[in-house]
Every structure is written in C-alpha cells, then in structure tokens.
Motif scaffolding. Structure first.
Motif, PDB file in Angstrom:
ATOM      1  N   ASP A   1       0.827  -1.210   0.000  1.00  0.00           N
ATOM      2  CA  ASP A   1       0.000   0.000   0.000  1.00  0.00           C
ATOM      3  C   ASP A   1       0.857   1.254   0.000  1.00  0.00           C
ATOM      4  OD1 ASP A   1      -2.333  -1.476   0.010  1.00  0.00           O
ATOM      5  OD2 ASP A   1      -2.497  -1.477   2.202  1.00  0.00           O
ATOM      6  N   ARG A   2       2.075   1.150   0.533  1.00  0.00           N
ATOM      7  CA  ARG A   2       2.957   2.304   0.575  1.00  0.00           C
ATOM      8  C   ARG A   2       4.393   1.828   0.662  1.00  0.00           C
ATOM      9  NH1 ARG A   2       5.015   3.442   5.634  1.00  0.00           N
ATOM     10  NH2 ARG A   2       4.161   2.188   7.332  1.00  0.00           N
ATOM     11  N   ARG A  13       2.706   5.165  -8.841  1.00  0.00           N
ATOM     12  CA  ARG A  13       1.830   5.088  -7.666  1.00  0.00           C
ATOM     13  C   ARG A  13       2.620   4.803  -6.402  1.00  0.00           C
ATOM     14  NH1 ARG A  13      -2.807   1.839 -11.060  1.00  0.00           N
ATOM     15  NH2 ARG A  13      -4.022   3.700 -11.674  1.00  0.00           N
ATOM     16  N   ASN A  14       3.656   3.968  -6.522  1.00  0.00           N
ATOM     17  CA  ASN A  14       4.538   3.746  -5.377  1.00  0.00           C
ATOM     18  C   ASN A  14       5.215   5.044  -4.952  1.00  0.00           C
ATOM     19  OD1 ASN A  14       4.090   0.957  -5.180  1.00  0.00           O
ATOM     20  ND2 ASN A  14       5.745   0.473  -6.602  1.00  0.00           N
ATOM     21  N   THR A  16       3.567   7.511  -2.667  1.00  0.00           N
ATOM     22  CA  THR A  16       3.464   7.196  -1.237  1.00  0.00           C
ATOM     23  C   THR A  16       4.764   7.487  -0.483  1.00  0.00           C
ATOM     24  OG1 THR A  16       4.203   4.867  -1.358  1.00  0.00           O
ATOM     25  CG2 THR A  16       1.885   5.326  -1.854  1.00  0.00           C
TER      26      THR A  16
END
Length: 245
Positions: free
Chosen positions: A57-58, A168-169, A172
């Motif tokens: 998720d992160r 997207r990574n 975060t």
C-alpha cells in the motif's frame, strides 16, 4: 525469507546486492552492471510494490532495508541507487558486520543535508510537489517530480503498467523525510562511496554532507543521468576499484 523476486546474475565470485530506486526496476536499473557477472554474483531484488515482488500500500524504506539486510546473507557488497541508496544505507546500519563495501548513487537522504541551501530548496520543492499531488493523475505527478529534479525524461502516454505501478509507489514516498543513520554508518569499518551526476544541486549537497559524515569517497561524473550507474564502464571502473579496497 523476504519473499521478494530477485534477479541473479553470475554463478561464482563475491556477492553484490544491488537495490533499485523509484520509477525503476532491478533489471532496468542495473542493466549496465550485468557485465560484472563474470566475476561477481549479483543479487538485485525488486523492492516491495514492484512486480514480480509482492504489492504494498505504501513504500516503507525501513521494511525495504530489513529485506535487503536479509539478502546480504553471510556478507556482500552493497550498491543502492536513488531511494535504493537510502534503503541500502539503512540496511547497512542494520547489519554492518555483513557489509563488505557500500556504494550509493544520488540518494535522496535530504535530512542529512539539512542546512545546506541546495538541499533545503530541494526538500521544500519536493514537499510542495507532493502537497499538490492529492488529486493528480500519476503521469502528471511524475512529470512534475522530474521537473523538480531537473531530469529531462520523456514520458510515454499512457504510462505502461510497470511505470504506472512505480509512479503510484512514488506517490506514497516522502523523500524530504528519508534520512539515514550517518553516525551508525560512520562507526562501521567498511569502505563507502557516494556517487552523483551533477544534474540536481540538492542531491549534490546531500552527497557532500554524507561524504563528510560517513566518511566516504566522493565521486562526481558530470553530465550523467540521475541513475549514474547507467553510464556503464566509467561507473563500473570506479565501482570495481572501490570493491577492491
């Protein structure tokens, strides 16, 4: 075991663990280092969130560092580029007895450069970049991010799936917060090398600060890309000389 997917090049010789950065992959980041597999065993993991490793998720540099420390086995040389350099330094601090040498390429360890004007300006610019990203598409965010770093890299449209995943990574991450334990690394006896390409003044300031604090040998390859290891032989020659120390 870490459960990470890993590229392995070479069947004999001392091991080198190579850690890729953001917007990258193990195979792409170190394509110019595969020629070293005739004398070293190269272990290049895909960090969490980068397929075929498990999703996340992160991005968590400390979790990545623990993964890398495990891959060191009984001992290895360690190379990290960009955020992979931060991960490599944190891993080296976790397991200094397993690190034979440490090389980092333009690590965004901005807290370690705090007080140096170029590093502070870059930290502020990145913080603002992320603050403006809440409703941004990944492609828009990445383009803005690259402009902050003075990186001229044309982006395909639409972003291919691996680059979209990496973007997207990246969204975060918090690079203005990703310091490294310089005091712990300074106590470690293995040789250290900090490499830059001259394109981003903030990274130059961070590298200067790290070279003083660790202490480390400081090498600049003017005109090189952010991922300096991609220049190939010139980097490899310096890297091999470092390993021999």
């Amino acid at each position: 075991m870490t459960g990470l997917a890993v590229e392995r090049w070479g069947e004999s010789g001392p091991p080198i663990v190579m850690v890729h950065g953001s917007l990258n992959s193990a195979a792409a980041a170190f394509s110019e280092q595969k020629v070293l597999a005739d004398r070293f065993r190269i272990i290049a993991p895909y960090r969490r969130g980068y397929r075929p490793s498990p999703p996340t998720d992160r991005i968590d540099p400390d979790r990545d560092a623990a993964d890398v420390a495990e891959l060191l086995g009984d001992g290895a040389h360690l190379l990290g580029t960009s955020m992979g350099g931060v991960v490599a330094m944190r891993a080296a601090a976790l397991a200094p007895g397993k690190v034979w040498s440490l090389t980092v390429v333009e690590p965004p360890a901005l807290p370690n450069g705090a007080g140096r004007p170029a590093a502070d300006l870059l930290a502020d610019a990145l913080r603002n970049c992320w603050a403006a990203a809440e409703d941004s598409e990944p492609a828009t965010f990445v383009a803005r991010f690259l402009r902050v770093l003075n990186v001229d890299l044309p982006l395909p449209s639409p972003l291919p799936p691996p680059l979209l995943e990496a973007a997207r990574n990246l969204m975060t991450e918090r690079p203005w917060e990703t310091g490294v334990p310089a005091e712990a690394l300074a106590r470690a006896s293995f040789p250290k090398l900090v490499v830059t390409g001259g394109g981003t003044p903030g990274f130059e300031a961070v590298a200067d600060a790290l070279a003083e604090a660790l202490p480390a040998k400081r090498v600049l390859f003017p005109g090189s890309p952010h991922a300096v290891q991609r220049i190939g032989q010139r980097f490899n020659d310096e890297f091999l000389a470092h390993l021999s120390r």
